[in-house]
Write an enzyme that holds these catalytic residues in place. Structure first.
Site, PDB file in Angstrom:
ATOM      1  CE  LYS A 134      37.216 -44.684 -42.971  1.00 25.71           C
ATOM      2  NZ  LYS A 134      36.513 -43.417 -42.755  1.00 25.71           N
ATOM      3  CG  ASP A 193      35.407 -37.272 -43.385  1.00 22.97           C
ATOM      4  OD1 ASP A 193      35.812 -38.435 -43.224  1.00 22.97           O
ATOM      5  OD2 ASP A 193      34.207 -36.967 -43.483  1.00 22.97           O
ATOM      6  CD  GLU A 242      35.643 -41.440 -39.600  1.00 22.29           C
ATOM      7  OE1 GLU A 242      34.548 -41.990 -39.392  1.00 22.29           O
ATOM      8  OE2 GLU A 242      36.435 -41.817 -40.485  1.00 22.29           O
ATOM      9  CG  ASP A 281      30.486 -40.868 -37.673  1.00 30.19           C
ATOM     10  OD1 ASP A 281      29.843 -41.006 -38.730  1.00 30.19           O
ATOM     11  OD2 ASP A 281      31.694 -40.562 -37.644  1.00 30.19           O
TER      12      ASP A 281
END
Ligand code: AMP
Length: 585
Positions: A71, A9, A148, A171
């Site tokens: 990211k 992850d 994800e 999420d």
């Protein structure tokens, strides 16, 4: 043992690795014995590259030498300079991946070369390719890019694959918000729809708090970021702590740092209540609902059709987020697995599927394309021809892998070639969508307008697109793979980045504990009052001297003394339980 595939992850705030171990996915601890590795990279004062908690400590005292949240920059042409060294987002992510890879190798005692890496469902084509590139720079063969929320569904679905139910995975991580609607039945885990907000996460809540606090002190956030980066960096750290305190109690205090980022005994103290924080972040909360509505709409389901709402991502610890989600569904949301770890666990299940592990034999997973893919076309309005329109060929939320053909016609007489321009997005006009590339199809026979062409789009499990265009009359075909690697990075550039990475100075892994403790002591030295400083200064001198001399027994004695004192001033993370955690992260 067969070649191990690990699941990673790669998060905005923290990253984690896991593997399938017999029947169960298992998290892999890093060199500090921790599950989460902060996605932070820095260059320390000796010119060594540091990653994870050590970099996060360095960030408080030397924000100019560190970077985080890269990211959010994946897939964008962007570079940052740290102590004279330039890094792209792919290289920074590669440093985090390499650190996880090395830690997994040390933990498992064997080389790791294959991985499944997760990305937000809503990552576009450029961002996915940037992630593949980062893996390659880190020396990993990326076996699958996995969404994800799909990973989270796998972690939950894996636990009870036989029971039939519809899950909604919500999420909210550090930087992104993703929602997926997933069917679980007879071992099949089938994503029906995904939707998301690429730039919305827990970090925005922290920054919103920091910005409002600065406002209270009569300063603008953006200006302060430029003029006093140390103040902002420290205030974000303090706000992060307060945000977490507000997740478990009604109010929190924040000490406002001075311009140089220091917090003296006379620092201004601001109190924030949970309600106040709620008001400050209401615009962010409103955005959280959008992807839920869209995912349900695309899945053709109502709120009452959802059997379980599952919370994933650290930011779902905020009570207001839970309340908001709970108010939208008949049954309260679940959070049976740790929201910080569930994505890595699901990636490990997918890794097991790829390695054909016997324990996952009965599980089948299908995912969807989270956005539409298509081409640029012209449209006729009476006699007038207008360019700039988008024709989707693969519609969003189509199950992948998928291959679709679209027939087209030439628009001009004697037109011998066409340029196929590829786009991704939902807008009617291509200018509002993401351009993926273009290629030419030649050899169309001379003749009137209206010659038939076929364009085939094939979208694979990693979300990588291949397009084939054919002249129907001659069957002449051109195939175009929208390159697997990041925009602006050729294979030669990647090879160069791999080399550059190998030549970076890094501390030996065994030193990880010492480096981390030194950085933590330096940070607390800057944060605490005069008495504590004097004691830390003395302990630091002793520890540094012991490191210099290299006697392991003496080093251990000094390390323990320093650690005990630092822990007495601030509980160390390893010792905290979730309920009592006071420091950020
Ligand atoms: P992730 O990307 O899933 O690791 O999520 C990280 C985000 O979760 C960061 O923005 C954290 O600030 C946030 N977070 C973690 N723990 C808490 C908490 N107890 N309360 C509020 N936010 C949290």
């Amino acid at each position: 043992m067969p070649d191990i595939v690990i699941g990673i992850d790669l998060g905005t705030t923290n990253s984690a690795a896991a593997m399938l171990d017999g029947e169960e996915p298992r998290l892999i601890p890093n060199a500090l014995g921790e599950i989460l590795t902060p996605s932070v990279v820095g260059v320390d004062l000796d010119g060594h590259v540091v990653v994870g908690r050590t970099a996060r400590e360095l960030m408080v005292t030397h924000p100019d030498r560190c970077t985080s949240q890269f990211k959010r920059k994946m897939g964008i042409e962007w570079k940052t300079r740290l102590a004279g060294l330039a890094f792209t987002p792919e290289e920074l992510s590669a440093l985090v991946l390499r650190s996880l890879k090395q830690d997994a190798e040390a933990y498992l005692g064997e080389p790791i070369t294959r991985a499944v890496i997760t990305v937000p469902a809503y990552f576009n084509d450029d961002q996915r390719k940037a992630t593949l590139t980062a893996g390659r720079i880190a020396g990993l063969k990326v076996e699958r890019i996995l969404n994800e929320p799909t990973a989270a569904a796998l972690a939950y679905g894996f636990r009870d694959p036989g029971s039939e139910r519809v899950l909604l995975i919500f999420d909210l991580g550090g930087g992104t918000c993703d929602v997926s609607v997933v069917d679980v039945m007879d071992g099949a885990i089938e994503v029906r729809a995904s939707a998301g907000e690429a730039i919305l996460g827990g970090e925005d809540f922290t920054r919103a708090m920091a910005a409002r606090l600065l406002e209270r002190c009569g300063q603008g956030f953006e200006r302060a970021e430029l003029e006093s980066p140390k103040l902002v960096s420290r205030l974000i750290w303090e706000s992060e702590t307060a945000k977490r305190v507000l997740s478990r109690q009604g109010s929190a205090t924040v000490r406002i740092p001075d311009r140089s980022g220091g917090i003296g005994d006379d620092a201004r103290i601001e109190t924030i209540t949970r309600d106040e924080f709620g008001r400050w972040t209401e615009p962010l909360m409103a955005r959280v609902e959008m992807p839920i509505r869209r995912a349900l709409g695309d899945a053709g389901l109502g709120r009452g059709d959802i059997n379980e709402v599952i919370l994933v991502g650290g930011a779902t610890r905020m009570p207001r987020v839970v309340e908001r989600i709970a108010s939208m569904f008949p049954s309260p949301p679940l959070c049976g697995l740790n929201p910080d770890e569930v994505v890595a666990l699901g990636a490990a299940v997918q890794a097991g599927l790829i390695a054909r592990d016997a324990s996952v034999d009965d599980i089948v997973v299908t995912d969807v394309a989270p956005f539409s893919l298509g081409i640029h076309i012209s449209k006729h309005f009476g006699l007038e021809r207008r360019d700039g329109y988008f024709l989707p060929i693969i519609h969003r939320n189509t199950t992948i892998p998928v291959s679709r053909v679209q027939k087209l016609q030439t628009v001009d007489p004697n037109q011998t070639k066409v340029t196929i321009q590829l786009y991704q997005g939902e807008a009617r006009r291509v200018a509002d969508n993401l351009r993926l590339g273009e290629f030419e199809l030649n050899g169309i026979p001379l003749g009137p307008a209206g010659q038939e062409l076929e364009v085939r789009f094939t979208y694979d499990l990693n979300g990588v697109l291949e397009v084939e265009a054919t002249v129907s009359a001659t069957r002449q075909t051109v195939t175009h793979v929208v390159t697997r690697y990041a925009r602006g990075m050729s294979a030669a550039d990647i090879a160069k980045a791999v080399k550059a990475m190998q030549s970076l100075k890094t501390h030996p892994r065994e030193e990880a504990q010492n480096r981390f403790l030194l950085r933590r002591a330096e940070r607390l030295f800057g944060q605490l009052g005069a008495d504590a400083r004097r004691i830390i200064g003395g302990l630091l001198d002793g520890f540094e001297e012991a490191l210099e001399q290299g006697d392991p027994v003496v080093i251990e004695r000094h390390r323990q003394a320093l650690k005990d004192y630092l822990d007495s001033q601030e509980p160390s993370e390893g010792d905290e339980s979730e309920e009592t955690a006071d420091g950020p992260w």
